[in-house]
Design a protein around this motif. Structure first.
Motif, short mmCIF file in Angstrom:
data_model
loop_
_atom_site.label_atom_id
_atom_site.label_comp_id
_atom_site.label_asym_id
_atom_site.label_seq_id
_atom_site.Cartn_x
_atom_site.Cartn_y
_atom_site.Cartn_z
N ARG A 1 0.82 -1.22 0.00
CA ARG A 1 0.00 0.00 0.00
C ARG A 1 0.85 1.27 0.00
N MET A 2 2.17 1.12 0.19
CA MET A 2 3.05 2.27 0.31
C MET A 2 3.82 2.59 -0.97
N GLY A 3 3.58 1.86 -2.04
CA GLY A 3 4.29 2.14 -3.27
C GLY A 3 5.74 1.70 -3.21
N ASN A 4 6.62 2.42 -3.93
CA ASN A 4 8.03 2.03 -4.01
C ASN A 4 8.71 2.00 -2.67
N GLU A 5 8.40 2.97 -1.80
CA GLU A 5 9.03 2.98 -0.49
C GLU A 5 8.69 1.72 0.28
N GLY A 6 7.44 1.31 0.22
CA GLY A 6 7.04 0.08 0.89
C GLY A 6 7.70 -1.13 0.28
N SER A 7 7.86 -1.12 -1.05
CA SER A 7 8.51 -2.23 -1.72
C SER A 7 9.94 -2.40 -1.23
N VAL A 8 10.66 -1.28 -1.13
CA VAL A 8 12.04 -1.34 -0.64
C VAL A 8 12.08 -1.92 0.77
N ARG A 9 11.19 -1.49 1.63
CA ARG A 9 11.17 -1.99 3.01
C ARG A 9 10.82 -3.47 3.05
N ILE A 10 9.91 -3.91 2.18
CA ILE A 10 9.58 -5.33 2.09
C ILE A 10 10.81 -6.14 1.69
N GLU A 11 11.50 -5.68 0.66
CA GLU A 11 12.64 -6.43 0.14
C GLU A 11 13.81 -6.47 1.12
N LEU A 12 14.07 -5.35 1.78
CA LEU A 12 15.16 -5.32 2.75
C LEU A 12 14.83 -6.19 3.96
N GLN A 13 13.56 -6.20 4.36
CA GLN A 13 13.17 -7.09 5.45
C GLN A 13 13.35 -8.55 5.04
N ALA A 14 13.04 -8.86 3.79
CA ALA A 14 13.23 -10.24 3.30
C ALA A 14 14.70 -10.62 3.31
N ASP A 15 15.59 -9.68 2.95
CA ASP A 15 17.02 -9.95 3.04
C ASP A 15 17.44 -10.23 4.47
N CYS A 16 16.90 -9.43 5.40
CA CYS A 16 17.23 -9.61 6.82
C CYS A 16 16.73 -10.96 7.33
N LEU A 17 15.50 -11.32 6.96
CA LEU A 17 14.95 -12.61 7.40
C LEU A 17 15.72 -13.78 6.78
N ALA A 18 16.23 -13.59 5.57
CA ALA A 18 17.09 -14.62 4.98
C ALA A 18 18.36 -14.78 5.82
N GLY A 19 18.87 -13.65 6.34
CA GLY A 19 20.02 -13.71 7.23
C GLY A 19 19.70 -14.41 8.53
N VAL A 20 18.51 -14.19 9.06
CA VAL A 20 18.07 -14.88 10.29
C VAL A 20 18.07 -16.39 10.05
N TRP A 21 17.54 -16.81 8.92
CA TRP A 21 17.56 -18.24 8.59
C TRP A 21 18.99 -18.77 8.57
N ALA A 22 19.89 -18.04 7.90
CA ALA A 22 21.28 -18.50 7.79
C ALA A 22 21.92 -18.64 9.17
N TYR A 23 21.58 -17.74 10.07
CA TYR A 23 22.12 -17.82 11.43
C TYR A 23 21.74 -19.14 12.10
N HIS A 24 20.51 -19.56 11.92
CA HIS A 24 20.01 -20.75 12.62
C HIS A 24 20.21 -22.04 11.84
N ALA A 25 20.45 -21.96 10.53
CA ALA A 25 20.39 -23.14 9.67
C ALA A 25 21.48 -24.15 9.94
N ASP A 26 22.59 -23.73 10.55
CA ASP A 26 23.69 -24.66 10.81
C ASP A 26 23.85 -24.97 12.30
N LYS A 27 22.78 -24.71 13.07
CA LYS A 27 22.86 -24.91 14.52
C LYS A 27 21.84 -25.94 14.99
#
Length: 288
Positions: free
Chosen positions: A191-217
């Protein structure tokens, strides 16, 4: 090698699809979010400038995949093993979904796994028609993540890495959009247009990092202990798919939909360093 252990994989949520033909199909994808909200795929493309892909056959970036017919691909999926996941792109996608579906139920109450479709060429989804040229994507209307393995070659051509963990990061990023769908963040960002899209994508990158942190433990970890070199391959890929990297001299922050190379790296590192989904709230900061 990233995966450890041996034996078969859970393929119950993974299926084959697609026409088998490469190239751009010319159709736009509508994403359903919230009460009847329909938006184009722009907000959820992985790392490729949508303006370069929508609306013309001249923008094709992928070639016909060699995965064969849907029946042959499904047979390959069903017979994937952990050992094969270390050498085969299709099995690596399947094994990564197994890892993600092991990690996320521990981090998120009410987690329900998305479906995964591995396809070649073009495919019909609940969000509309898609082609390989659009890159990996997530459709909230059918809660499915879609991957054409030929994208990994395109990622390398763009300056990213074709290393195993870099490919797994691609899968984890799309699963992160499913997390955002479950939490309501996806509809909010749309609903926020491009700004919201950027925040969605950066959050997805961060959550991918969260997975990587836990994936080998832990005793049930599917990934062997990650190395600095493997993490560097993810960083290389995140840099390669920043909006400023892709747009080059044409870069205009107001047109960004995924964030800059520096932002994508920073947010992946934030998730990987902390292992905490709460640290990934890109909607709560003005310092992206």
């Amino acid at each position: 090698m990233t995966f450890q252990g041996s034996g078969g994989l859970d393929t119950s949520g993974v299926s084959a699809g697609g026409s088998g033909g490469g190239g751009f199909g010319g159709g736009k994808i509508a994403l359903g979010g919230g009460a009847g909200l329909l938006l184009t795929i722009v907000a959820l493309l992985f790392g490729i400038n949508p303006g370069d892909l929508m609306g013309g056959t001249g923008s094709s970036v992928s070639q016909q995949s060699d995965v064969g017919s849907n029946a042959a691909l499904q047979q390959k999926i069903d017979n994937c093993t952990l050992e094969q996941a270390n050498t085969d792109d299709v099995c690596r996608i399947v094994a990564t979904t197994n890892s993600l579906n092991t990690v996320w139920p521990k981090l998120m109450s009410g987690y329900a796994a998305p479906k995964t479709v591995i396809f070649s060429g073009s495919i019909n989804t609940a969000c509309g028609a898609a082609s390989s040229a659009m890159g990996p994507f997530y459709c909230p209307a059918d809660e499915t993540a879609y991957f054409d393995p030929s994208f990994f070659g395109e990622l390398k051509r763009m300056g990213g890495s074709d290393g195993p963990l870099a490919q797994e990061y691609v899968v984890a990023h799309e699963f992160a959009h499913h997390i955002e769908n479950l939490t309501g963040v996806l509809a909010k960002g749309q609903r926020m247009g491009n700004e919201g899209s950027v925040r969605i994508e950066l959050q997805a990158d961060c959550l991918a990092g969260v997975w990587a942190y836990h994936a080998d433990k832990g005793p049930d970890a599917l990934l062997a202990p990650l190395t600095d070199e493997q993490i560097a391959s993810v960083i290389q890929s995140a840099k390669a798919i920043g909006d400023d990297t892709i747009q080059g001299s044409r870069s205009n922050p107001e047109s960004w939909t995924h964030g800059s190379a520096e932002q994508r790296v920073r947010w992946f590192k934030t998730g990987y360093a902390s292992g905490q989904p709460a640290r990934c709230n890109t909607f709560a900061t003005n310092d992206l």
